[in-house]
Each structure stands twice: as structure tokens, then as C-alpha cells.
Design an enzyme around this catalytic site. Structure first.
Site, PDB file in Angstrom:
ATOM      1  N   LYS A   1     -15.130  -8.786   6.618  1.00  0.00           N
ATOM      2  CA  LYS A   1     -14.163  -8.944   7.571  1.00  0.00           C
ATOM      3  C   LYS A   1     -14.455  -8.045   8.898  1.00  0.00           C
ATOM      4  O   LYS A   1     -14.658  -8.722  10.196  1.00  0.00           O
ATOM      5  CB  LYS A   1     -12.662  -8.226   7.501  1.00  0.00           C
ATOM      6  CG  LYS A   1     -12.258  -9.247   6.310  1.00  0.00           C
ATOM      7  CD  LYS A   1     -11.014  -8.676   5.611  1.00  0.00           C
ATOM      8  CE  LYS A   1     -10.318  -9.645   4.433  1.00  0.00           C
ATOM      9  NZ  LYS A   1      -9.460  -9.215   3.580  1.00  0.00           N
TER      10      LYS A   1
ATOM     11  N   ASP B   1      -1.925 -11.225   8.274  1.00  0.00           N
ATOM     12  CA  ASP B   1      -1.989 -11.430   6.737  1.00  0.00           C
ATOM     13  C   ASP B   1      -0.937 -12.637   6.436  1.00  0.00           C
ATOM     14  O   ASP B   1      -0.925 -13.323   5.448  1.00  0.00           O
ATOM     15  CB  ASP B   1      -1.831 -10.377   5.984  1.00  0.00           C
ATOM     16  CG  ASP B   1      -3.272  -9.985   5.265  1.00  0.00           C
ATOM     17  OD1 ASP B   1      -3.863 -10.875   5.058  1.00  0.00           O
ATOM     18  OD2 ASP B   1      -3.254  -8.609   4.967  1.00  0.00           O
TER      19      ASP B   1
ATOM     20  N   GLN C   1      -5.916  -3.635   3.441  1.00  0.00           N
ATOM     21  CA  GLN C   1      -6.548  -4.385   2.367  1.00  0.00           C
ATOM     22  C   GLN C   1      -5.837  -4.233   0.884  1.00  0.00           C
ATOM     23  O   GLN C   1      -5.146  -2.940   0.524  1.00  0.00           O
ATOM     24  CB  GLN C   1      -7.962  -3.993   2.179  1.00  0.00           C
ATOM     25  CG  GLN C   1      -8.816  -4.570   1.064  1.00  0.00           C
ATOM     26  CD  GLN C   1      -9.006  -6.102   1.354  1.00  0.00           C
ATOM     27  OE1 GLN C   1      -8.997  -6.438   2.516  1.00  0.00           O
ATOM     28  NE2 GLN C   1      -9.066  -6.977   0.475  1.00  0.00           N
TER      29      GLN C   1
HETATM   30  N1  GUN Z   1      -7.192  -8.732  -0.829  1.00  0.00           N
HETATM   31  C1  GUN Z   1      -7.649  -9.857  -1.205  1.00  0.00           C
HETATM   32  N2  GUN Z   1      -7.628 -10.835  -0.101  1.00  0.00           N
HETATM   33  C2  GUN Z   1      -6.792 -10.222   0.586  1.00  0.00           C
HETATM   34  C3  GUN Z   1      -6.111 -10.784   1.776  1.00  0.00           C
HETATM   35  O1  GUN Z   1      -6.349 -12.020   2.251  1.00  0.00           O
HETATM   36  N3  GUN Z   1      -5.482  -9.768   2.566  1.00  0.00           N
HETATM   37  C4  GUN Z   1      -5.292  -8.647   2.168  1.00  0.00           C
HETATM   38  N4  GUN Z   1      -4.619  -7.659   2.922  1.00  0.00           N
HETATM   39  N5  GUN Z   1      -5.847  -8.110   1.237  1.00  0.00           N
HETATM   40  C5  GUN Z   1      -6.351  -9.022   0.520  1.00  0.00           C
END
Ligand code: GUN
Length: 294
Positions: A53, A120, A97
Site C-alpha cells: 500500500k 476502508d 491494518q
Molecule cells: N487486512 C486485509 N485486507 C484489509 C483491508 O482491505 N483493510 C484493512 N484495514 N485491513 C485489511
């Protein structure tokens, strides 16, 4: 005849190119989109996702801030960091995350993120907005699945979509998106889950089948209608002695068998995964434009 592959990597690159152009347009006006990514602890998979990311945010010309906290961080300290980010004018999007260490209550954390910075789409206000048919940031994986369908020519309109999995982050928002009015919706939606008897009886009715159940190769060829479009959301590590790591990633779909029945199928890896990151960047640009009225 084997199914056409729905190449998430290529579609994600198209979306990233659109986001990059938008980012440059904002830059020319003196505005830099800002994304904060919060990682608590040392979960190896989370570290890889967060690094991806960060890399993508930098590649698109975003200001990106990685906040790393130790695994034993208390809820109060994490909430204090989120409050700082909520007020930080350089930050337009906040992503914490998941999964968080067990002692931290994820619902409490997501509730604290400013809903306008919730890239998100996990905040209950934004899920509620989606349910009410209002504009809202949409969770990246479901939003990415809709883009994959639309951009690969598998329009959901008038189709029967069957989702296997009812999670709040994938199945539930996807159910809302597919059934909402409009070009990318207008599907008839069935949601199956762990308490559904004879799941195959439902999946065999699907024109569009979405597997998001978190069980390796759960969807077998005899559960798929010939000619169906199959989207695989699963990321499961299974033992593989031929790999140095001892494991490899497979989806929730028995890919090799199902590709002989379906008309189109998304692979794992290289399917939904890259789309999720692309939609995170798309949501960050949208949050930036809304905040800066640009
Ligand atoms: N962990 C795995 N996929 C995601 C996501 O799309 N957002 C977040 N915040 N954590 C994740």
C-alpha cells in the site's frame, strides 16, 4: 472450452492510471492526497500488505505516512493516534491494518476514524449510508469486485449473483452494491453462509458467483453453472513442499476444475488482490477531493 481469465492486475493498472492522472491534476493545484496506514504488531502478511500500500501510494504521488506501533499497544494509545490523524490536515485517508492484536477491539477502533477519512469503508456510518443508497466510501474489496465485473464486460444488471460468505467487510457490502439501482447493480442477489444447507443448490443457480468464505478450494466444478462468471475473493495459504516457503496461496475456488465450467474466472493471486489496493487509492483521492473541494 476453458474460461476467460479476469485479470485483476491489468484492470487495477487501468484504475491506478486514472488515479495517477487525478493525483497530478490535484498536484498542479497545490494539493497532495495524503494516506496514513497504521500497522500494529508484526503480523507477517500484514507487513507485506502495508508495504504494498505504501509503495502504491508513493507511486501515485501521494503523501503517505506509515505509523508502526508495537504489538502490546493499548487501545487508548491507538485511539490517541487515530485522533491525531483525524485532525491532521495533510491526511485525507486513514487505514488501520486488520487483523489487530487480539486485545484491541476492532469495532471500537473503526468507530473512532473520522467517517470522511474512512478509506476502508468500515465505519458503521458509511456502511449505513451504503445501505441507505447514499454516497459513501465503499469497502475496497467489494468495490473492486464491482469494477472487475463492469470493466470485464460481465455487467451484473439482470443477473443472478450468488455470494458465498456474509462478512461485514466483503459479503454484506457486496450484497448491497449488487442489488442497488444503477448500471453496476440491478442484480438479484442470494447470500449463502456457513449455516446454509446445500450451498451447491444455490451456487448452481448463479450467473455470477462470488466466493468469499475463507476456505481453500471450497467451490468445486459441480457447484458452478456452465458459463457462469466466477470471482474468487479467497487468499488461503496451503502446504506446498515444492516451495521454499513451504506454502502457496490458493483461493476459495478449485480453479483448475472450475475454469473448465465457467465462462470467466478471476485467479488467485492476480485477481481481487490488486483491485483492493487500487480501490484504496481511488477512495483516498475521492476523500481528498471532497475535503479540499477540488
Ligand atoms: N487486512 C486485509 N485486507 C484489509 C483491508 O482491505 N483493510 C484493512 N484495514 N485491513 C485489511
Amino acid at each position: 472450452m476453458a474460461a476467460r481469465i479476469i485479470d485483476g492486475k491489468t484492470i487495477a493498472e487501468q484504475i491506478n492510471a486514472e488515479t495517477r492522472a487525478e493525483s497530478q491534476r490535484l498536484k498542479a493545484r497545490g494539493i497532495t492526497p495524503g494516506l496514513a496506514v497504521v500497522l500494529v504488531g508484526e503480523d507477517p502478511a500484514s507487513k507485506v500488505y502495508v508495504a504494498n500500500k505504501e509503495k502504491m501510494a508513493a507511486d501515485l504521488g501521494f503523501h503517505s505516512a506509515l505509523k508502526r506501533l508495537p504489538a502490546d499497544t493499548g487501545e487508548g494509545d491507538l485511539l490517541a493516534l487515530i485522533d491525531d490523524l483525524n485532525f491532521d490536515r495533510k491526511i485525507h485517508g486513514i487505514l488501520v491494518q486488520s487483523p489487530l492484536p487480539k486485545h484491541l477491539r476492532e469495532d471500537e477502533i473503526w468507530d473512532d476514524i473520522d467517517p470522511t477519512k474512512d478509506v476502508d469503508g468500515f465505519h458503521p456510518l458509511n456502511l449505513g449510508r451504503l445501505a441507505a443508497g447514499q454516497r459513501a466510501p465503499v469497502a475496497c474489496t467489494p468495490a473492486g469486485i464491482i469494477e472487475m465485473l463492469v470493466r470485464s464486460g460481465a455487467m451484473p444488471s439482470g443477473k443472478h449473483a450468488v455470494i458465498v460468505g456474509r462478512s461485514i467487510r466483503v459479503g454484506r457490502p457486496l450484497q448491497l452494491l449488487l442489488s442497488q439501482k444503477g448500471r453496476a447493480g440491478d442484480a438479484t442477489v442470494t447470500v449463502c453462509h456457513s449455516r446454509t444447507p446445500d450451498i451447491g443448490a444455490h451456487t448452481r443457480q448463479a450467473d455470477i458467483l462470488i466466493a468469499a468464505i475463507g476456505q481453500p478450494r471450497f467451490i468445486k466444478a459441480d457447484m458452478v453453472k456452465p458459463g457462469a462468471v466466477v470471482i474468487d475473493v479467497g487468499i488461503n495459504a496451503v502446504p506446498d513442499a515444492t516451495r521454499k516457503s513451504g506454502t502457496r496461496l490458493v483461493g476459495d475456488v478449485d480453479f483448475d476444475a472450475v475454469k473448465e465450467v465457467a465462462s470467466a474466472i478471476s485467479p488467485v493471486p492476480g485477481g481481487v488482490g490488486p483491485m483492493t489496493i487500487a480501490m484504496l487509492m481511488h477512495n483516498t483521492i475521492a476523500a481528498c477531493r471532497a475535503r479540499e473541494s477540488a
